[in-house]
Design a protein around this motif. Structure first.
Motif: not given
Length: 353
Positions: A28-32, A340-352
């Motif tokens: 899960y990549i938060p896109e700021g 991996i292309g993201v929208e804006s910047e990637g922040h605190q990522m979570v892997i579950l």
């Protein structure tokens, strides 16, 4: 249940939802500033969905076996507008009111700002609850037992405690100036918060909901990683370009690893024999052999930022602060295997799982 809007380009069909839930791991990549969370299959790096409607999401946390993700907003809102938060289409006003939790007046400081913490269903992307918290949220954490969530408030000198069994705001704990990163002890009874403003790592007693002691942690500690047994913390003194190895019991600094440039994210390998560090100021990713202290460096440009290890695999996920992408890096070679292309910047990522 309030459903978050899934962006059409990555809309989830019933068949895909079943596959998604059964996969070995999801990143899960938060896109700021884009206000969304991108979901990526951890083994292939392929996008599988995107949750929209999480404004200025920076902090994002979860824990294996816990059904929720906790997303913090780095933007403060007007108190009057909070009470008028837009009701999602198709949801009754009564249901919306029930899921828009307002903390008890006695529990929440009145001299702080206001923002919304969003609790998401980790499997479906549904918004389960939005909870008012006192000020912009930088990072979040979920306890290993799934009972608690914490959110840091850099402008408020403390953290918010959320009870995930009731989805209620459970109080504010003062820490130090500019609290940055947060993590729980393995038994979920304590939490640790890095205070960038005074060079400390605060230990919080969650039963008493107080700060029990402070450990010295360099000049400006930011991200840190706890060992699985909770005995050791690896703390990034970011602007100083060093990582401090701290013994939690004694508070003693047992080792220092220097990189000569500004740091950001760091994480431990699955076997806890290697520490990975994003050396943002030198456009490098580093791997520290914790037995020998030997450091391997690999160019990674521009500006490696947040960094997360995918346990049980060879992958390391690293976002860029300057470009909208996340690199998938091989832990052994430190070579980029995909982007991996993201929208804006990637922040605190979570892997579950």
């Amino acid at each position: 249940m309030i459903r978050a809007r899934i962006l059409p380009a990555l809309s989830l069909t019933g068949a895909l939802m079943t596959t998604w839930a059964a996969q070995a791991g999801v990143v899960y990549i938060p896109e700021g500033s884009a206000g969304s969370v991108l979901m990526v299959e951890s083994e292939t790096g392929q996008p599988i969905g995107r949750i929209a409607g999480v404004e200025a999401v920076h902090g994002l946390a979860g824990a294996p076996g816990t059904p929720y993700l906790v997303a913090g907003s780095f933007t403060e809102i007007d108190p009057e507008s909070a009470a008028q938060t837009a009701k999602p289409e198709g949801v009754s006003q009564a249901d919306h009111n029930a899921h828009h939790a307002k903390p008890a007046q006695a529990a929440m400081p009145t001299d702080k700002g206001l923002s919304l913490l969003t609790v998401l269903d980790a499997k479906t992307g549904d918004v389960v609850r939005r909870i008012e918290v006192p000020g912009a949220v930088h990072h979040t954490a979920v306890s290993p037992d799934g009972r608690w969530a914490l959110a840091t408030h850099p402008s408020g000198d403390g953290v918010s405690l959320i009870d995930l069994t009731t989805l209620d705001y459970a109080g504010f704990i003062a820490t130090g100036p500019m609290p940055n990163y947060v993590s729980f002890s393995p038994d979920s009874s304590r939490a640790y918060v890095s205070n960038t403003g005074n060079g400390t790592l605060s230990e919080l007693d969650l039963d008493s909901r107080i700060l029990s002691r402070n450990l010295l942690a360099g000049e400006g500690p930011e991200h840190f990683a706890l060992s699985r047994d909770g005995a050791t913390a690896f703390v990034a003194d970011a602007e100083a370009g060093t990582v401090l190895r701290l013994d939690i019991a004694s508070g003693a600094e047992t080792a220092t690893y220097g990189f000569g440039a500004e740091l950001h994210g760091l994480d431990l390998s699955d076997g806890e024999d290697t520490l990975f560090v994003a050396v943002k100021g030198a456009d490098q990713v580093a791997a520290v052999d914790l037995a020998s202290g030997a450091v391997r460096l690999q160019a990674l440009a521009p500006a490696p930022y947040h960094l997360t290890v995918a346990d049980g695999s060879e992958a390391l996920f690293v976002s860029s602060r300057e470009e909208p992408k996340v690199w998938v890096v091989n832990q052994a070679s430190l070579q980029v295997t995909s982007e991996i292309g993201v929208e804006s910047e990637g922040h605190q990522m979570v892997i579950l799982p």
